[in-house]
Design an enzyme around this catalytic site. Structure first.
Site, PDB file in Angstrom:
ATOM      1  N   THR A   3       4.144  -4.414  10.601  1.00  0.00           N
ATOM      2  CA  THR A   3       5.464  -3.811  10.399  1.00  0.00           C
ATOM      3  C   THR A   3       5.374  -2.290  10.332  1.00  0.00           C
ATOM      4  O   THR A   3       6.325  -1.591  10.663  1.00  0.00           O
ATOM      5  CB  THR A   3       6.108  -4.372   9.111  1.00  0.00           C
ATOM      6  OG1 THR A   3       6.220  -5.789   9.242  1.00  0.00           O
ATOM      7  CG2 THR A   3       7.479  -3.782   8.866  1.00  0.00           C
ATOM      8  N   TYR A  44      -6.256 -11.473   7.578  1.00  0.00           N
ATOM      9  CA  TYR A  44      -4.906 -11.433   8.152  1.00  0.00           C
ATOM     10  C   TYR A  44      -4.847 -12.461   9.262  1.00  0.00           C
ATOM     11  O   TYR A  44      -5.415 -12.270  10.335  1.00  0.00           O
ATOM     12  CB  TYR A  44      -4.618 -10.025   8.678  1.00  0.00           C
ATOM     13  CG  TYR A  44      -3.212  -9.796   9.191  1.00  0.00           C
ATOM     14  CD1 TYR A  44      -2.185 -10.713   8.990  1.00  0.00           C
ATOM     15  CD2 TYR A  44      -2.908  -8.627   9.890  1.00  0.00           C
ATOM     16  CE1 TYR A  44      -0.904 -10.478   9.455  1.00  0.00           C
ATOM     17  CE2 TYR A  44      -1.628  -8.370  10.364  1.00  0.00           C
ATOM     18  CZ  TYR A  44      -0.630  -9.298  10.145  1.00  0.00           C
ATOM     19  OH  TYR A  44       0.647  -9.063  10.624  1.00  0.00           O
ATOM     20  N   LYS A  70      -3.500 -13.258   4.041  1.00  0.00           N
ATOM     21  CA  LYS A  70      -2.084 -13.222   4.390  1.00  0.00           C
ATOM     22  C   LYS A  70      -1.946 -14.259   5.494  1.00  0.00           C
ATOM     23  O   LYS A  70      -2.324 -14.021   6.643  1.00  0.00           O
ATOM     24  CB  LYS A  70      -1.653 -11.848   4.886  1.00  0.00           C
ATOM     25  CG  LYS A  70      -0.176 -11.821   5.299  1.00  0.00           C
ATOM     26  CD  LYS A  70       0.232 -10.543   6.002  1.00  0.00           C
ATOM     27  CE  LYS A  70       1.696 -10.652   6.446  1.00  0.00           C
ATOM     28  NZ  LYS A  70       2.128  -9.515   7.294  1.00  0.00           N
ATOM     29  N   VAL A 118       3.368 -11.665   1.337  1.00  0.00           N
ATOM     30  CA  VAL A 118       3.476 -10.344   1.954  1.00  0.00           C
ATOM     31  C   VAL A 118       4.595 -10.451   2.981  1.00  0.00           C
ATOM     32  O   VAL A 118       4.546 -11.315   3.866  1.00  0.00           O
ATOM     33  CB  VAL A 118       2.167  -9.926   2.654  1.00  0.00           C
ATOM     34  CG1 VAL A 118       2.310  -8.541   3.269  1.00  0.00           C
ATOM     35  CG2 VAL A 118       1.000  -9.956   1.666  1.00  0.00           C
TER      36      VAL A 118
END
Length: 293
Positions: A47, A135, A163, A206
């Site tokens: 993001t 991730y 995440k 998250v």
């Protein structure tokens, strides 16, 4: 070693019209999120447009967020790179400037073996003074790590969490496989899975909606974890469902930046090939946030 938990917003990177980084806007966003009760900050995630930044820009943004937060809130720094050596370099830099842990995406562009994935995370973790968060985002990378593989990776010293931007079945199985590991946190990367993840024993989320409704997102966590009030948590989650869905209607982070601007914060444009939100969406998100209070 810090193990992430709670509600952690994936920071967008406010930008000026010339696509340079708006550090004043980023400072205001950080304060907004700390005031909103967030449990940590992710800087340099997807993001945040990390993939459209130079290595120097990535370092500058990580340093700025660490310095601005001033230890008031833990910082997770996105440090994943294609080369293992570059990942180690950026992770060590993040540690030097004050990050509490690093978010490292699994190898994807250059396909490798199961052992290659394990060795990548093991090498980064062994050469870092801060914890490493895996991730996992198969929709973006095209590489899915099965729960058994992630469970194996979770046993590596220095791996402190994940995440997990994967579906509910995957997340629930992963929670079950790692529930006896006190050093490993399972955080979902999908807003729609916040409530079920917490209810199943996960440690947090998250996400991007956190930037727009931090107080409500923080309250959702408290209702489940601290008050064990699933009934009220479900009611609050239902209020937030439209926001969760709206953010994904157009290109992220354009949608999130439009939301920030509706709140009077800086958003600005995104770098190509990403595009801004449409005028129709800007009007919609402004109304939606107003209704949410």
């Amino acid at each position: 070693m810090y193990k992430p938990f709670g509600m952690i917003p994936a920071l967008p990177t406010p930008m000026k019209e010339d696509k340079s980084i708006d550090y004043k806007g980023l400072e205001q966003l950080i304060q907004h999120l700390i005031d909103g009760g967030m449990h940590g900050l992710l800087v340099g995630g997807s993001t945040g447009e990390y993939s459209l930044m130079s290595m120097e820009e990535r370092k500058e943004v990580i340093k700025f967020v660490c310095e601005t937060s001033q230890g008031r809130i833990p910082v997770m720094a996105g440090t994943g790179c294609h080369r293992t050596e570059d990942t180690m370099e950026l992770t060590n830099y993040a540690a030097e400037v004050g990050a509490d842990c690093a978010l490292v995406i699994n190898p994807y562009y250059m396909p490798t073996s199961r052992q290659g994935i394990i060795d990548h995370f093991k090498t980064v973790a062994e050469n870092s003074s801060i914890g490493i968060v895996v991730y996992h985002y198969p929709d973006a990378t095209g590489v899915e790590l099965d729960p058994e593989l992630i469970s194996e990776i979770s046993q590596i010293d220095g791996i402190v969490g994940i995440k997990n931007t994967a579906d509910g079945e995957h997340t629930s199985k992963l929670i079950a496989l790692t529930k006896d590991n006190p050093d490993f946190a399972v955080l979902t990367g999908f807003e729609h899975l916040i409530l079920p993840t917490l209810a199943l024993g996960g440690h947090g989320a998250v996400g991007v909606a956190h930037n727009l409704a931090p107080r409500k997102i923080a309250k959702l966590y408290d209702l489940v974890i601290n008050e064990n009030n699933i009934k009220e948590a479900t009611k609050l989650n239902q209020e937030l469902l439209e926001l969760y869905s709206a953010i994904e209607e157009e290109t992220i982070p354009g949608t999130v930046k439009a939301g920030l601007e509706a709140l009077g914060l800086s958003g600005g444009p995104s770098r190509l090939p990403l595009v801004p939100a449409s005028e129709q969406f800007k009007s919609k998100i402004k109304t939606l946030l107003s209704e949410l209070g």
